[in-house]
Motif scaffolding. Sequence first.
Motif, mmCIF file in Angstrom:
data_model
loop_
_atom_site.group_PDB
_atom_site.id
_atom_site.type_symbol
_atom_site.label_atom_id
_atom_site.label_comp_id
_atom_site.label_asym_id
_atom_site.label_seq_id
_atom_site.Cartn_x
_atom_site.Cartn_y
_atom_site.Cartn_z
ATOM 1 N N ASP A 20 -10.733 5.567 -6.587
ATOM 2 C CA ASP A 20 -11.212 3.979 -8.094
ATOM 3 C C ASP A 20 -9.787 5.837 -8.886
ATOM 4 O O ASP A 20 -9.810 5.997 -9.980
ATOM 5 N N HIS A 21 -8.949 4.996 -7.853
ATOM 6 C CA HIS A 21 -7.181 5.061 -8.492
ATOM 7 C C HIS A 21 -6.472 3.848 -8.522
ATOM 8 O O HIS A 21 -6.111 3.864 -6.822
ATOM 9 N N PRO A 22 -5.295 4.038 -9.094
ATOM 10 C CA PRO A 22 -5.236 2.325 -8.594
ATOM 11 C C PRO A 22 -4.332 3.069 -7.537
ATOM 12 O O PRO A 22 -3.871 2.353 -6.653
ATOM 13 N N VAL A 23 -3.564 4.284 -7.362
ATOM 14 C CA VAL A 23 -2.485 4.938 -6.683
ATOM 15 C C VAL A 23 -3.026 4.984 -5.077
ATOM 16 O O VAL A 23 -2.533 4.275 -3.885
ATOM 17 N N ALA A 24 -4.222 5.015 -5.214
ATOM 18 C CA ALA A 24 -4.632 5.376 -4.137
ATOM 19 C C ALA A 24 -5.635 4.515 -3.221
ATOM 20 O O ALA A 24 -5.253 4.577 -2.368
ATOM 21 N N LEU A 25 -6.087 3.079 -4.303
ATOM 22 C CA LEU A 25 -5.806 2.013 -3.791
ATOM 23 C C LEU A 25 -5.331 1.054 -2.978
ATOM 24 O O LEU A 25 -4.677 0.618 -2.276
ATOM 25 N N ALA A 26 -4.124 1.042 -3.890
ATOM 26 C CA ALA A 26 -3.089 0.918 -3.070
ATOM 27 C C ALA A 26 -2.402 1.000 -1.424
ATOM 28 O O ALA A 26 -1.397 0.593 -1.412
ATOM 29 N N LEU A 27 -2.368 2.497 -1.811
ATOM 30 C CA LEU A 27 -2.170 3.580 -0.482
ATOM 31 C C LEU A 27 -3.464 2.973 0.265
ATOM 32 O O LEU A 27 -2.249 2.012 1.673
ATOM 33 N N LEU A 28 -4.087 2.744 0.220
ATOM 34 C CA LEU A 28 -5.134 1.815 1.303
ATOM 35 C C LEU A 28 -4.688 0.585 1.592
ATOM 36 O O LEU A 28 -5.452 0.864 2.512
ATOM 37 N N SER A 29 -4.646 0.139 0.534
ATOM 38 C CA SER A 29 -4.666 -1.376 0.627
ATOM 39 C C SER A 29 -3.055 -1.820 1.601
ATOM 40 O O SER A 29 -2.449 -2.134 2.834
ATOM 41 N N ALA A 30 -2.014 -0.853 1.417
ATOM 42 C CA ALA A 30 -0.783 -1.598 2.073
ATOM 43 C C ALA A 30 -0.690 -0.173 3.109
ATOM 44 O O ALA A 30 -0.228 -0.967 4.316
ATOM 45 N N PHE A 31 -1.521 0.324 3.522
ATOM 46 C CA PHE A 31 -2.068 1.422 4.754
ATOM 47 C C PHE A 31 -2.616 0.337 6.148
ATOM 48 O O PHE A 31 -2.154 -0.053 7.021
ATOM 49 N N GLY A 32 -3.325 -0.359 4.932
ATOM 50 C CA GLY A 32 -4.581 -0.748 5.709
ATOM 51 C C GLY A 32 -5.962 -0.213 6.995
ATOM 52 O O GLY A 32 -6.070 -1.231 7.753
ATOM 53 N N GLY A 33 -5.608 0.782 6.345
ATOM 54 C CA GLY A 33 -7.494 1.485 7.295
ATOM 55 C C GLY A 33 -7.882 2.668 6.298
ATOM 56 O O GLY A 33 -7.662 2.954 5.418
ATOM 57 N N GLY A 34 -8.620 3.369 7.185
ATOM 58 C CA GLY A 34 -9.180 4.050 6.739
ATOM 59 C C GLY A 34 -8.435 5.619 6.080
ATOM 60 O O GLY A 34 -7.334 6.176 7.632
ATOM 61 N N VAL A 35 -8.278 6.760 5.293
ATOM 62 C CA VAL A 35 -7.347 7.974 4.859
ATOM 63 C C VAL A 35 -8.840 9.192 4.987
ATOM 64 O O VAL A 35 -9.604 8.354 4.072
ATOM 65 N N THR A 36 -8.326 9.838 5.644
ATOM 66 C CA THR A 36 -8.876 11.580 5.826
ATOM 67 C C THR A 36 -8.771 11.830 4.330
ATOM 68 O O THR A 36 -7.246 12.226 4.507
ATOM 69 N N ALA A 37 -9.597 12.787 3.504
ATOM 70 C CA ALA A 37 -8.227 13.049 2.786
ATOM 71 C C ALA A 37 -9.128 14.404 1.578
ATOM 72 O O ALA A 37 -9.911 13.606 0.870
#
Length: 325
Positions: free
Chosen positions: A116-133
């Motif tokens: 629940d963070h706008p930057v994280a969600l924007a990154l996930l949208s731009a990347f277009g996949g799942g991210v281990t973190a």
Amino acid sequence: MTARTSDIEKAAEVLRAGGLAAFPTETVYGLGANAEDPAAVARTFQVKGRPPSHPLIVHIGGAEHLDDWVQDVPATARLLAERFWPGPLTLVLRRDRRVPLEATGGLETVAVRVPDHPVALALLSAFGGGVTAPSANRFGSVSPTTADHVRAELGDAVDFVLDGGPCEVGVESTIVDATGETLSVLRPGGVTREDLETALGRPLAVHSTSRVRVPGQHPSHYAPRARVILVEPENVVAEAQRAQELGRQVGVFLPPSFADAPVKAHAVVTVPGSMAAYARGLYGFLRELDQAGCDVIIASLPEEQGLGLAIANRLRRAAGPRPTD
């Protein structure tokens, strides 16, 4: 703080190229890698010094993507996803073959959440996949809640640090095991047990260990360089004085009810009365006392309800046995 669009796209390009990009979530900063790239995932473990058997959390862009990463989702897990995503809740479910075993520590289960963070969600949208973190710090040490914490601890080992300002929650997500008939909390975190129980309409057990390996269950975790000693609240001042007299460089987490008490110590942090403020500041307080040169920190556990349960969990792990114990 909102990251620039160009920085978000650069972070996404790093992930596509198999690199590591640290990014903010509402909980702590994560060390991001392409969840479908075994080599990138393996590098995450190397940079952190994390045991390869210790599973990672896959971050996805929305609850609608859940079935792309897992199998056999029970109705209760969907209910929790609908209620708490985006948010600091992680669900452990059976992995889809899309998720490499490198990301799960060799398990047939995978931990998934929507940050629940706008930057994280924007990154996930731009990347277009799942991210281990996993948290963007050395394994077992204090989690980072600012971009500067990441840079100070990992330096050039990270290909790009996406700065989204300080984290709002400040402790990691709550992890719920949804692989069996009965749900249980495996790690208390940013979503409280009480909120989960309200959503489910029944009690939830909290387990410090489980048959399913998940992040944050190592005996020593979230630990500063200083040794953390836990005592009852009414004994904090006396224990600090005793350690000071023994020649220790003493840091103190002073409970709010003792805020006016005189304390003999090298450095003192007065703990906020609000559990939300305490959780948000916890890792920063531990880093502050480390930076002040303390070699021991005297603290007490808060009341273990609401976010106090997550804070108490982190303090117990921080006080856990070190490798040299």
